[in-house]
Design a protein around this motif. Structure first.
Motif, short mmCIF file in Angstrom:
data_model
loop_
_atom_site.label_atom_id
_atom_site.label_comp_id
_atom_site.label_asym_id
_atom_site.label_seq_id
_atom_site.Cartn_x
_atom_site.Cartn_y
_atom_site.Cartn_z
N LEU A 22 12.37 -25.87 -68.95
CA LEU A 22 13.11 -25.52 -67.74
C LEU A 22 12.71 -24.14 -67.23
CD1 LEU A 22 16.71 -26.82 -68.57
CD2 LEU A 22 15.30 -27.52 -66.61
N TRP A 23 12.63 -23.18 -68.15
CA TRP A 23 12.29 -21.82 -67.73
C TRP A 23 10.83 -21.68 -67.30
CZ3 TRP A 23 15.15 -18.09 -66.02
CH2 TRP A 23 16.51 -18.07 -66.35
N SER A 24 9.95 -22.46 -67.90
CA SER A 24 8.55 -22.42 -67.44
C SER A 24 8.44 -23.03 -66.05
CB SER A 24 7.64 -23.15 -68.42
OG SER A 24 7.96 -24.52 -68.52
N LEU A 70 13.35 -33.22 -65.83
CA LEU A 70 13.90 -32.05 -66.51
C LEU A 70 15.43 -32.01 -66.48
CD1 LEU A 70 11.45 -29.28 -65.21
CD2 LEU A 70 11.57 -30.22 -67.52
N ALA A 71 16.03 -32.73 -65.55
CA ALA A 71 17.49 -32.69 -65.41
C ALA A 71 18.05 -34.10 -65.41
CB ALA A 71 17.87 -31.98 -64.11
N ARG A 72 19.22 -34.24 -66.05
CA ARG A 72 19.92 -35.52 -65.96
C ARG A 72 20.37 -35.74 -64.52
NH1 ARG A 72 21.74 -33.62 -71.33
NH2 ARG A 72 23.29 -32.31 -70.28
N GLN A 73 20.56 -37.01 -64.17
CA GLN A 73 20.82 -37.34 -62.77
C GLN A 73 22.07 -36.68 -62.21
OE1 GLN A 73 18.91 -39.09 -60.49
NE2 GLN A 73 17.38 -38.84 -62.07
N TRP A 81 3.71 -23.77 -71.48
CA TRP A 81 4.85 -24.51 -72.02
C TRP A 81 5.30 -25.73 -71.22
CZ3 TRP A 81 6.44 -18.93 -72.00
CH2 TRP A 81 6.07 -18.32 -73.20
N LEU A 82 4.98 -25.80 -69.94
CA LEU A 82 5.43 -26.96 -69.17
C LEU A 82 4.65 -28.20 -69.60
CD1 LEU A 82 7.39 -27.83 -66.91
CD2 LEU A 82 5.51 -27.47 -65.28
#
Length: 440
Positions: free
Chosen positions: A17-19, A140-143, A202-203
């Motif tokens: 997430l941060w990358s 990267l994120a849940r819906q 990292w991504l």
């Protein structure tokens, strides 16, 4: 990162997430320093020496880069989905943009063609890279958290923009760099490179959900996948309606980004004052991202977008009235320096608020309605719409040159109004269900 005030608390893949967020921070140097703050003024006042058509030349230069990006975006997205090359696409476009941004420092007065040849590939790469970046969001994120993640990342980007504005203003004052933007172009390119490093390290590329088309080269398969999606578009009608709405209100976002600096200068803002004005707009943009981050997933994506569009329509209409009163004041013999500026600060804050919140909300809305296995392709089409929206700034520039700023701003409010009507026709629950089921 365990604080209850940390918006991404409890989300998996924190390093990824941060990358991903770092790229949102990286490309702010191009968005802010080049597109919003310095290059449009540098191009129209220094590079173009034959006055009278400078706004149109700038709009054409910008429009060509966006037209190329619009044509390439859906094909690049489809190909990236096919080969799982979203990360590679993100890195390559970032490198191209950063290098050409540094080269902008070599442009001299009168070198319009060189300015075009350097700016067009830089903005093309930046624009296509935005699509690759956004395509990572559904993975990267849940819906039920895409609004939160998109808003937080957008807020970090605006915080970076505020820092960049402070650095720019400080350097202009400390080193007497008024009307000397070239060092800032180099700085913008190096900033972009530096904050791309976490992406490289990292991504991670999402795994392929469906097998690739055998026997197809990268270019051919992009067209094949895009053709499949267009044939299946009836299954994603709400997403298609959102794409069309984005075309219209994306025009408003592009006008603010690419004409804010010249508009501020038109109404008497000096160099440092113009930087402060843009800094205030940026702070409003940071505040604006709080709405998608905290409320969009609960309020609903359509409701949030409708509210933000209404704010923007009111701001654009208010700006048109301010511009009209300014013209009447000057035509009556008034000193432009004595005309009230505080209404423009209020309007600027509303525009900045809308720019931050609407941009983040729209990205999350597309992520909510996009099929997971075609995220890069759908964000490529989304990117195409925003690039076409940027090209639609040419009517704004033409009307501004030929009729005046008030008339151009009324035209802008009209574009936003069409986007609002189209947004009201979207059924987000139906659209999300269609994305999870796939084409019928």
């Amino acid at each position: 990162m365990n604080s209850k005030f940390y918006p991404l608390k409890g989300l998996p893949q924190q390093r990824q997430l941060w990358s991903w967020i770092s790229y949102d921070v990286a490309n702010q140097s191009f968005t802010l320093i080049v597109n919003t703050l310095l290059f449009s003024v540098f191009f129209t006042e220094v590079v173009v020496q034959s006055k009278g058509n400078e706004n149109q030349l700038w709009s054409i230069t910008f429009g060509v880069s966006m037209l190329l990006a619009a044509l390439a975006s859906p094909i690049a997205g489809a190909a990236a989905d096919e080969r799982a090359w979203k990360k590679e696409g993100l890195i390559v476009t970032g490198l191209i943009c950063s290098v050409f941004t540094c080269l902008l420092a070599f442009i001299q007065p009168g070198q319009v063609w060189l300015a075009m040849l350097l700016y067009i590939p830089a903005n093309f790469a930046f624009s296509v890279g935005e699509n690759f970046l956004a395509s990572f969001l559904p993975g990267l994120a849940r819906q039920n958290e895409v609004g939160k993640v998109s808003g937080f990342s957008w807020g970090c980007a605006y915080a970076a923009a505020l820092f960049l504005l402070c650095v720019t203003a400080g350097c202009i004052v400390a080193f007497d760099l008024k009307d000397q933007p070239r060092p800032f172009f180099v700085f913008a390119g190096l900033w972009f490179l530096a904050f791309m490093v976490p992406v490289f390290l990292w991504l991670k590329e999402p795994e392929l959900v469906r097998p690739p088309h055998p026997g197809r080269n990268l270019l051919t398969v992009g067209f094949v996948r895009l053709g499949e999606t267009l044939r299946q578009l009836k299954s994603y009608r709400d997403l298609a309606m959102l794409m069309l709405a984005s075309l219209f209100y994306g025009t408003g976002m592009s006008v603010v980004v690419f004409f804010a600096s010249t508009l501020a200068k038109e109404y008497g803002f000096k160099d440092v004052e113009r930087v402060i004005f843009l800094a205030v707009i940026t702070v409003s943009g940071i505040i604006g991202t709080i709405i998608p981050m905290l409320f969009q997933d609960r309020m609903g994506h359509r409701r949030s977008t409708v509210f933000l569009l209404i704010v923007w329509i009111l701001a654009a209409s208010g700006f048109a009235f301010y511009a009209y009163r300014h013209e009447v004041f000057v035509a009556g013999g008034g000193d432009p320096e004595k005309f009230l500026k505080w209404p423009l600060w209020v309007i600027g804050n509303l525009l900045g608020f809308g720019l931050g919140s609407l941009g983040s909300a729209n990205r999350a809305f597309v992520g909510y309605l996009a099929p997971p296995d075609r995220s890069a392709e759908m964000f490529g089409i989304w990117g195409m719409m925003f690039k076409l929206a940027a090209i639609m700034t040419f009517p704004f520039a033409y009307v501004r040159d030929k009729a005046g700023t008030p008339q151009a701003l009324i035209l802008l409010a009209g574009f936003l109004g069409v986007g609002l009507i189209l947004t009201l026709l979207i059924n987000e629950k139906r659209g999300h269900a269609a994305a999870q089921v796939g084409p019928l």
